[in-house]
Each structure stands twice: as C-alpha cells, then as structure tokens.
Write a protein that holds these residues in place. Structure first.
Motif, PDB file in Angstrom:
ATOM      1  N   ASP A  11     -53.894  45.791 -99.798  1.00  0.00           N
ATOM      2  CA  ASP A  11     -52.632  46.396-100.216  1.00  0.00           C
ATOM      3  C   ASP A  11     -52.810  47.307-101.405  1.00  0.00           C
ATOM      4  OD1 ASP A  11     -49.970  46.940-100.123  1.00  0.00           O
ATOM      5  OD2 ASP A  11     -49.358  45.112-101.166  1.00  0.00           O
ATOM      6  N   GLN A  12     -53.882  47.137-102.147  1.00  0.00           N
ATOM      7  CA  GLN A  12     -54.085  47.928-103.346  1.00  0.00           C
ATOM      8  C   GLN A  12     -54.403  49.378-103.038  1.00  0.00           C
ATOM      9  OE1 GLN A  12     -57.059  45.562-105.020  1.00  0.00           O
ATOM     10  NE2 GLN A  12     -55.651  44.139-105.949  1.00  0.00           N
ATOM     11  N   THR A  15     -51.187  51.745-104.237  1.00  0.00           N
ATOM     12  CA  THR A  15     -50.843  52.019-105.637  1.00  0.00           C
ATOM     13  C   THR A  15     -51.887  51.529-106.631  1.00  0.00           C
ATOM     14  OG1 THR A  15     -49.090  50.418-104.939  1.00  0.00           O
ATOM     15  CG2 THR A  15     -48.512  52.570-105.779  1.00  0.00           C
ATOM     16  N   GLU A  29     -50.409  50.791-113.766  1.00  0.00           N
ATOM     17  CA  GLU A  29     -51.581  49.935-113.760  1.00  0.00           C
ATOM     18  C   GLU A  29     -52.346  50.159-115.032  1.00  0.00           C
ATOM     19  OE1 GLU A  29     -54.448  52.839-111.137  1.00  0.00           O
ATOM     20  OE2 GLU A  29     -52.933  51.619-110.141  1.00  0.00           O
ATOM     21  N   TYR A  75     -52.024  45.848-110.733  1.00  0.00           N
ATOM     22  CA  TYR A  75     -51.265  46.847-109.983  1.00  0.00           C
ATOM     23  C   TYR A  75     -49.803  46.446-109.930  1.00  0.00           C
ATOM     24  CZ  TYR A  75     -55.786  48.629-108.528  1.00  0.00           C
ATOM     25  OH  TYR A  75     -57.061  49.150-108.532  1.00  0.00           O
ATOM     26  N   ASN A  77     -47.276  47.268-107.951  1.00  0.00           N
ATOM     27  CA  ASN A  77     -46.711  46.902-106.659  1.00  0.00           C
ATOM     28  C   ASN A  77     -47.143  45.521-106.198  1.00  0.00           C
ATOM     29  OD1 ASN A  77     -45.451  49.338-106.672  1.00  0.00           O
ATOM     30  ND2 ASN A  77     -46.580  50.235-104.969  1.00  0.00           N
ATOM     31  N   ALA A  80     -45.335  42.786-108.427  1.00  0.00           N
ATOM     32  CA  ALA A  80     -43.946  42.595-108.009  1.00  0.00           C
ATOM     33  C   ALA A  80     -43.816  41.582-106.883  1.00  0.00           C
ATOM     34  CB  ALA A  80     -43.348  43.933-107.580  1.00  0.00           C
ATOM     35  N   LYS A  81     -44.917  41.281-106.178  1.00  0.00           N
ATOM     36  CA  LYS A  81     -44.880  40.322-105.078  1.00  0.00           C
ATOM     37  C   LYS A  81     -45.265  38.913-105.512  1.00  0.00           C
ATOM     38  CE  LYS A  81     -46.142  43.953-101.815  1.00  0.00           C
ATOM     39  NZ  LYS A  81     -47.158  44.428-100.838  1.00  0.00           N
ATOM     40  N   ARG A  90     -38.986  47.564-112.201  1.00  0.00           N
ATOM     41  CA  ARG A  90     -40.245  48.270-112.455  1.00  0.00           C
ATOM     42  C   ARG A  90     -40.531  48.438-113.954  1.00  0.00           C
ATOM     43  NH1 ARG A  90     -42.735  50.623-108.184  1.00  0.00           N
ATOM     44  NH2 ARG A  90     -43.823  52.087-109.558  1.00  0.00           N
TER      45      ARG A  90
END
Length: 206
Positions: A11-12, A15, A29, A75, A77, A80-81, A90
């Motif tokens: 997933d990185q 972003t 980041e 990261y 994004n 955030a998970k 954000r």
C-alpha cells in the motif's frame, strides 16, 4: 493494522501518555535515517524514481533505541488505517508524524522495558509484540488494549519490572511524553485508547 504487514508494504506505493493534558512535510511522511524502506523500490520502477515518488530519506543522528531496531518511515495514509490513529484528520495525523519516530523491529527484539525507554510512549503500528511481567506473557496486536506501553501514567501505576518484546517483524512508534501531552492538549483523539490500555495495565499492577 488491517491491511496485514505485507499489504502495508504494498500500500505504501500510493503515498506515520497522560490523560490530562505544534513543521509538517508536504508528502505526509518523515524519514528517520538511514530508513528501512517499507516499499519495494524495484516495484516502483525507474518511472516512479523519475517523478520523485520516493520519500526523502534524510540521515539523522538519532541512534536506534536498541538492538534489532532500525529507523523506518511513517506514511500518513497508512497511519490513518491504524486503530490508534483511525479517528484523526489529516492535520492531526501529520502533527503526530512530525512529533514521533517510527522503528522497524526484528522478531524477538526488546522494544522497551522498565529499565530502558519506559519514560516514553510506544505504540504498535503493525506486527505484534508481547508484554512480559511477573513471569507471565501478554501478546497484543495493534487493536488490543496493550497496543501501547510506557509513559508517565503507566509508570504511576507502580507496575513491577516489565519488558516489551516484538513477536514478529513489527513497526512501532516512539513518542516523547511532552509530545504526547501536547497531542492531548490539541484534542487529538487518543484518550479512549489510553484509558483502555491503563485499564489493562492496572490489572497487572494488582
């Protein structure tokens, strides 16, 4: 976090204690170098390099907290998970990234203990760890009450000698107590997670 550690790496390509109680990078980041890349450079290919998709891996003078720990990149994004940070916007996520350090931890490595690093706040971003205390072992993932360790409030419980050890390849975040206090002062929604962890550690202190 869900996605799993492997999915986290993939997933990185797109972003990063106290219950009382502000430098942001445009890409969301920050690198603590030499950083452990959590994406495949080969998978990105030469085209990605040409357009500058790789994060800047600035070399810092900060030594790893202990053996088996290496600097990593946070990261936005992915952060955030993570359950601990899922309810943040954000701007709040970026503030956390700018006031913390992320470390990759090898299986079996000591993250922190009552003798080293317990004055700081540690939280599990991905992987797994276990709290060892009183001859017992308490495994935890990033969604469990024991997904964090250390800090002033935990110290105040008077818990006996303890150790925090990675049980698999993991990624952890280190936050100084003053930064954690400021996060809470700013209304960053960490308090429910801190309370759940304190309830867990309070039982160990009995």
């Amino acid at each position: 976090m869900k996605p799993t550690q492997d999915a986290r790496h993939a997933d990185q390509q797109g972003t990063s204690m106290a219950l009382s109680a502000p430098g942001a990078s445009p890409a969301g980041e920050r690198a603590h170098g030499p950083a452990v890349p959590r994406r495949s450079v080969l998978a990105l290919g030469a085209g990605a390099l040409a357009v500058g998709l790789l994060p800047a891996c600035a070399h810092s003078q900060v030594a790893p907290p202990g053996p088996g720990m290496t600097a990593s990149v946070t990261y936005l994004n992915l952060l955030a998970k993570t359950p601990m940070f899922r309810d943040m916007n954000r701007e709040q996520l970026q503030w956390v990234i700018d006031h913390s350090r992320e470390w990759a931890v090898a299986p079996g490595a000591l993250v922190a203990s009552s003798e080293r690093g317990m004055d700081r706040f540690w939280t599990l971003l991905d992987g797994g760890w276990q709290v060892e205390q009183g001859g017992k072992v308490y495994p935890a993932g990033h969604a469990d009450p024991a997904k964090w360790y250390g800090g002033r409030d935990m110290l105040a419980l008077g818990l006996g000698p303890s150790r925090l050890v990675a049980t698999k390849r993991s990624y952890v975040m280190e936050i100084e107590q003053a930064a954690l206090d400021e996060m809470l002062r700013r209304g960053i929604p960490l308090a429910p997670h801190l309370r759940a962890g304190l309830d867990f550690y309070r039982k160990l202190a009995r």
